[in-house]
Design an enzyme around this catalytic site. Sequence first.
Site, mmCIF file in Angstrom:
data_model
loop_
_atom_site.group_PDB
_atom_site.id
_atom_site.type_symbol
_atom_site.label_atom_id
_atom_site.label_comp_id
_atom_site.label_asym_id
_atom_site.label_seq_id
_atom_site.Cartn_x
_atom_site.Cartn_y
_atom_site.Cartn_z
ATOM 1 N N GLY A 133 -36.579 -31.794 -7.734
ATOM 2 C CA GLY A 133 -36.442 -33.111 -7.103
ATOM 3 C C GLY A 133 -35.878 -32.983 -5.708
ATOM 4 O O GLY A 133 -34.652 -33.099 -5.515
ATOM 5 N N SER A 135 -38.172 -33.992 -2.563
ATOM 6 C CA SER A 135 -38.790 -35.022 -1.719
ATOM 7 C C SER A 135 -38.414 -36.426 -2.159
ATOM 8 O O SER A 135 -38.241 -36.701 -3.344
ATOM 9 C CB SER A 135 -40.312 -34.888 -1.775
ATOM 10 O OG SER A 135 -40.694 -33.605 -1.392
ATOM 11 N N GLU A 252 -39.977 -19.142 -3.283
ATOM 12 C CA GLU A 252 -41.016 -20.156 -3.432
ATOM 13 C C GLU A 252 -42.227 -19.886 -2.555
ATOM 14 O O GLU A 252 -43.333 -20.285 -2.877
ATOM 15 C CB GLU A 252 -40.421 -21.536 -3.099
ATOM 16 C CG GLU A 252 -41.394 -22.642 -3.412
ATOM 17 C CD GLU A 252 -40.870 -24.052 -3.189
ATOM 18 O OE1 GLU A 252 -39.653 -24.216 -3.058
ATOM 19 O OE2 GLU A 252 -41.704 -24.964 -3.155
HETATM 20 C C1 LIG Z 1 -49.326 -31.010 -4.798
HETATM 21 C C2 LIG Z 1 -47.939 -31.313 -4.331
HETATM 22 C C3 LIG Z 1 -46.867 -31.050 -5.162
HETATM 23 C C4 LIG Z 1 -45.564 -31.336 -4.748
HETATM 24 N N1 LIG Z 1 -44.537 -31.093 -5.613
HETATM 25 C C5 LIG Z 1 -43.270 -31.392 -5.242
HETATM 26 C C6 LIG Z 1 -42.178 -31.189 -6.134
HETATM 27 O O1 LIG Z 1 -42.350 -30.739 -7.261
HETATM 28 N N2 LIG Z 1 -40.943 -31.534 -5.728
HETATM 29 C C7 LIG Z 1 -40.701 -32.044 -4.499
HETATM 30 O O2 LIG Z 1 -39.553 -32.306 -4.191
HETATM 31 N N3 LIG Z 1 -41.716 -32.252 -3.604
HETATM 32 C C8 LIG Z 1 -42.982 -31.938 -3.964
HETATM 33 N N4 LIG Z 1 -44.021 -32.157 -3.083
HETATM 34 C C9 LIG Z 1 -43.721 -32.769 -1.810
HETATM 35 C C10 LIG Z 1 -43.900 -31.848 -0.637
HETATM 36 O O3 LIG Z 1 -42.979 -30.815 -0.640
HETATM 37 C C11 LIG Z 1 -43.822 -32.777 0.595
HETATM 38 O O4 LIG Z 1 -45.012 -33.543 0.523
HETATM 39 C C12 LIG Z 1 -43.763 -32.056 1.855
HETATM 40 O O5 LIG Z 1 -42.527 -31.404 1.977
HETATM 41 C C13 LIG Z 1 -44.018 -32.957 3.069
HETATM 42 O O6 LIG Z 1 -43.328 -34.161 3.032
HETATM 43 P P1 LIG Z 1 -44.062 -35.571 3.271
HETATM 44 O O7 LIG Z 1 -45.232 -35.640 2.340
HETATM 45 O O8 LIG Z 1 -43.029 -36.649 3.180
HETATM 46 O O9 LIG Z 1 -44.659 -35.516 4.740
HETATM 47 P P2 LIG Z 1 -43.891 -35.736 6.097
HETATM 48 O O10 LIG Z 1 -42.617 -34.993 6.095
HETATM 49 O O11 LIG Z 1 -43.873 -37.204 6.402
HETATM 50 O O12 LIG Z 1 -44.871 -35.007 7.099
HETATM 51 C C14 LIG Z 1 -46.106 -35.572 7.533
HETATM 52 C C15 LIG Z 1 -46.704 -34.638 8.597
HETATM 53 O O13 LIG Z 1 -45.833 -34.554 9.726
HETATM 54 C C16 LIG Z 1 -45.496 -33.198 9.991
HETATM 55 N N5 LIG Z 1 -44.108 -33.100 10.415
HETATM 56 C C17 LIG Z 1 -43.022 -33.629 9.811
HETATM 57 N N6 LIG Z 1 -41.908 -33.303 10.495
HETATM 58 C C18 LIG Z 1 -42.298 -32.534 11.536
HETATM 59 C C19 LIG Z 1 -41.621 -31.864 12.591
HETATM 60 N N7 LIG Z 1 -40.296 -31.917 12.699
HETATM 61 N N8 LIG Z 1 -42.355 -31.152 13.480
HETATM 62 C C20 LIG Z 1 -43.704 -31.073 13.381
HETATM 63 N N9 LIG Z 1 -44.409 -31.699 12.409
HETATM 64 C C21 LIG Z 1 -43.717 -32.404 11.501
HETATM 65 C C22 LIG Z 1 -45.674 -32.489 8.658
HETATM 66 O O14 LIG Z 1 -45.883 -31.115 8.829
HETATM 67 C C23 LIG Z 1 -46.885 -33.198 8.087
HETATM 68 O O15 LIG Z 1 -48.069 -32.657 8.583
HETATM 69 C C24 LIG Z 1 -45.333 -31.879 -3.465
HETATM 70 C C25 LIG Z 1 -46.419 -32.139 -2.608
HETATM 71 C C26 LIG Z 1 -47.703 -31.865 -3.025
HETATM 72 C C27 LIG Z 1 -48.832 -32.152 -2.088
#
Ligand SMILES: Cc1cc2nc3c(=O)[nH]c(=O)nc-3n(C[C@H](O)[C@H](O)[C@H](O)COP(=O)(O)OP(=O)(O)OC[C@H]3O[C@@H](n4cnc5c(N)ncnc54)[C@H](O)[C@@H]3O)c2cc1C
Length: 386
Positions: A133, A135, A252
């Site tokens: 947990g 995100s 990871e």
């Molecule tokens: C299949 C799958 C399984 C997952 N499983 C888990 C899980 O078990 N537990 C968990 O906690 N999370 C999980 N996640 C979440 C995942 O780790 C997050 O989706 C990821 O870290 C990105 O966060 P976000 O989706 O909020 O995108 P955002 O953080 O909003 O990012 C959107 C875009 O902006 C870019 N961006 C953001 N900040 C910056 C920056 N500072 N500089 C440049 N670019 C930037 C990102 O690279 C991305 O392209 C999972 C995601 C997927 C797709």
Amino acid sequence: MANLLDNFAYATVPPHAQAFRAEVRDFLATEMPTLPADVRARSWMGFDAGFSRRLAARGWVGVTLPQEFGGAALDAFSRFVLVEELLTAGAPVAGHWIADRQSGPLIAKYGTPAQKAFYLPRICAGEAFFCIGMSEPNSGSDLASVGTRATPAADGGWRLNGRKIWTTNAQNCQYMIALVRSSGDPQDRQKGLSQFIVDLSLPGVTVRPIEDLTGDAHFTEVFFDDVSLAADALVGAEGQGWEQVNAELAFERSGPERLYSSIVLLDRWIEVLRDSPDASRHLATVGRFAAHLAALRHLSVSCTARLAAGESPVIEAALVKDIGTTFEQEIPAVISALLGEDPQADVDAELLRTCAYVSQVAPTYSLRGGTREILRGMIARGLGLR
Ligand SMILES: Cc1cc2nc3c(=O)[nH]c(=O)nc-3n(C[C@H](O)[C@H](O)[C@H](O)COP(=O)(O)OP(=O)(O)OC[C@H]3O[C@@H](n4cnc5c(N)ncnc54)[C@H](O)[C@@H]3O)c2cc1C
């Protein structure tokens, strides 16, 4: 550049781990369910508690955990081989996957004696499955801004309120290790974060599966509504959550799971090509995939050697994940383009279904576990640019 590249010293999988490969293959030949390629392509999304428990009974869940807790006490190379073989076969690993790779080692490193005695034997027996947990809505890449909060309670425990999202497999897990704010405000960033083991059956926890593009529901939203946690739900030190989470990242990001997500599709394609009069047209493409995989695998083995030596190659792992997921995404893109070249052709239905599934999920490879842009920022830091 020299320093970062020098960190990838050439390493090979040692003989004891290679010998272990034969044991794993024997196990898979008898214990792995017979599944079509489009189901095997789900491998690390594939939940099968029965399979996880058979693997546990063989001693291969908690492979790196100490024997006193039921673990196999194998080294990082043996784990590399085990994971490589499971993913290549397309075994359904989702049940025990997170506990084996992250939660178990985290508890072994930071847990109290009582936490170790309670959780680790259950993990090794395939009885306790864990999810991660981290995100939250508005805190994905910007993990330091998490707002889910644990407030100290009068009885020495904690009250948990907030919400997590994209939690893989929470609906099938008994426990979550949650990164939450235990003091201060989201503006305090990395300070004031802690990790808690949350029993997902507690009153006030709601797990809501989210259906993805493929129709599967492997990730979830998890709501905490005044959940009462005992004092011993805290793992490690209060306020040290950020450091603890970062210690997990090299595990990871550097492993075979960042190279093999599309491997069942590639294998099936090669299998079909073997019987196809058309094969010669595709030999250069197959050769290129094999060359890329061989080079990437060496980078991953090099990181494994560092892990085996007790180091934490976080920047190198970011590099492996970035190139690895690019490779994993290229496989479905190239194969689907080639299959689409001749609309009249009679295409193998299992290959087509596998290609459709992998194409739909491939965009997630460079999101899950840290997005591409975040990883490249880390690599830039490793080069002294930030
Ligand atoms: C299949 C799958 C399984 C997952 N499983 C888990 C899980 O078990 N537990 C968990 O906690 N999370 C999980 N996640 C979440 C995942 O780790 C997050 O989706 C990821 O870290 C990105 O966060 P976000 O989706 O909020 O995108 P955002 O953080 O909003 O990012 C959107 C875009 O902006 C870019 N961006 C953001 N900040 C910056 C920056 N500072 N500089 C440049 N670019 C930037 C990102 O690279 C991305 O392209 C999972 C995601 C997927 C797709």
